[in-house]
Design an enzyme around this catalytic site. Structure first.
Site, short mmCIF file in Angstrom:
data_model
loop_
_atom_site.label_atom_id
_atom_site.label_comp_id
_atom_site.label_asym_id
_atom_site.label_seq_id
_atom_site.Cartn_x
_atom_site.Cartn_y
_atom_site.Cartn_z
CD GLU A 45 -7.63 6.81 -21.70
OE1 GLU A 45 -7.71 5.77 -21.04
OE2 GLU A 45 -6.84 6.95 -22.67
CG ASP B 89 -1.92 -1.14 1.21
OD1 ASP B 89 -2.17 -1.69 0.13
OD2 ASP B 89 -2.42 -1.48 2.29
O1 F6P Z 1 -2.62 -4.02 3.11
C1 F6P Z 1 -2.46 -4.77 1.97
C2 F6P Z 1 -3.78 -5.12 1.36
O2 F6P Z 1 -3.55 -5.90 0.20
C3 F6P Z 1 -4.69 -3.92 1.03
O3 F6P Z 1 -4.31 -3.26 -0.15
C4 F6P Z 1 -6.04 -4.58 0.98
O4 F6P Z 1 -7.07 -3.65 1.27
C5 F6P Z 1 -5.94 -5.62 2.06
O5 F6P Z 1 -4.56 -5.88 2.25
C6 F6P Z 1 -6.65 -6.90 1.75
O6 F6P Z 1 -6.51 -7.74 2.85
P1 F6P Z 1 -6.94 -9.26 2.88
O7 F6P Z 1 -5.97 -10.03 2.04
O8 F6P Z 1 -6.85 -9.63 4.32
O9 F6P Z 1 -8.32 -9.30 2.34
#
Ligand code: F6P
Length: 327
Positions: A192, A132
């Site tokens: 875009e 992230d």
């Molecule tokens: O923090 C990393 C991340 O991949 C985020 O981008 C996403 O919102 C979240 O983890 C998803 O988490 P999980 O794999 O627990 O659903």
């Protein structure tokens, strides 16, 4: 070298990120070179509570530099959020004679690490591992570069078909509230439009623009939407009400977390892992390794976790450029 630290534990926590293995390798090998013993803690804080440990040496981390995921496994631990869970974890740390921890993870993991440091007196240093790129006072976290590459690969492929079939395509990317992946992949992929938390553009405005562009001969669009803004599904539904075009959507999902880390992530992870061990030896605790420019430095967990959003200006600039070039 501080005499106090003879044995360290290393764990990965939260969502896995490409480059976590490179960080583990660096931590283990640096610690061994410094004469320390290393315990690998499996499944993050969950494994800490349950006393899931393995002995590690330089050979335990052979041939993992290029591998995605984490050989130590990872988890999001609900129990560790409770006082009872923390107490169990602290008892396990003491029982195993572990003097300090290196915690590889993201925001949630570092809030746990802060608690361990501040409330329980457990020495620890963090290495930011999350796709992230949402931690404060660091330019990058391990995994973000690779995730952008992965998204870009998908965007390029989708563009081939979008272009051929003259469609509008909405691509949803990860990142929680942080627009990093969306904004970077937007510019690099020639999107875009990019929608992310804080975006001012309305779906109605996009609809008007698509129709105007059609008159000028532009018949395919890629819209990247960050999960913190809305789902691809929601945007597709709304857009269909505004325009007479073939609108499709895709949620890229967990492919963004997988795969072999790219060169920037391997380099970042290797540098940060060794730096974390050096920081422990110098007596530091309660801090995360960050990078500014090409310089590693320590960032208190409070700042890393709660002073985020420092790159709003960069995101805005790159977003404007993306739009400017998408004419
Ligand atoms: O923090 C990393 C991340 O991949 C985020 O981008 C996403 O919102 C979240 O983890 C998803 O988490 P999980 O794999 O627990 O659903």
């Amino acid at each position: 070298m501080s005499n106090k630290i003879k044995r360290i534990g290393v764990l990965t926590s939260g969502g896995d990120a490409p480059g976590m293995n490179a960080a583990i390798r660096s931590v283990v090998r640096k610690a061994v070179l410094e004469g320390m013993e290393v315990r690998g803690i499996l499944r993050g804080y969950e494994g800490l509570i349950n006393d899931e440990m393995i002995e590690m040496n330089s050979r335990s981390v052979s041939n993992i530099l290029s591998r995605g995921g984490t050989i130590l496994k990872t988890a999001r631990s609900g129990e560790f959020m409770t006082k009872e869970g923390q107490e169990k974890a602290v008892n396990v740390i003491k029982k195993n004679g572990i003097d300090a921890l290196v915690i590889i993870g993201g925001n949630g993991s570092f809030q746990g690490a802060l608690t361990l440091h501040r409330d329980w007196g457990i020495t620890n240093i963090g290495v930011p591992g999350t796709i992230d790129n949402d931690l404060g006072h660091t330019d990058y976290t391990v995994g973000a570069h690779t995730a952008v590459d992965t998204v870009l690969d998908a965007v390029d492929k989708i563009r081939d078909t979008v272009c051929s079939m003259e469609r509008i395509y909405v691509i949803e990317v990860m990142g929680r509230e942080e627009p990093y992946i969306a904004v970077m992949a937007g510019l690099a992929g020639g999107a875009e439009e990019v929608l992310y938390p804080g975006s001012k553009t309305t779906i109605k405005e996009i609809g008007i623009e698509v129709e105007k562009a059609k008159e000028k001969g532009k018949r395919s669009w890629i819209i990247i939407v960050s999960e913190g803004y809305a789902s691809a599904h929601e945007i597709v539904d709304k857009l269909k009400k505004e325009i007479q075009c073939d609108v499709r959507g895709i949620t890229l999902g967990h492919i963004q977390r997988g795969g072999s880390p790219n060169a920037p992530d391997r380099i970042l992870a290797s540098g940060m892992g060794a730096y974390a061990v050096s920081a422990l030896l110098e007596g530091h605790s309660g801090e995360m390794v960050g990078i500014k420019g090409s310089t590693f430095r320590l960032v208190p967990y409070e700042k890393a976790c709660f002073e985020r959003g420092g790159d709003i200006e960069r995101n805005t600039q790159l977003y404007k450029l993306t739009r400017l070039l998408a004419t």
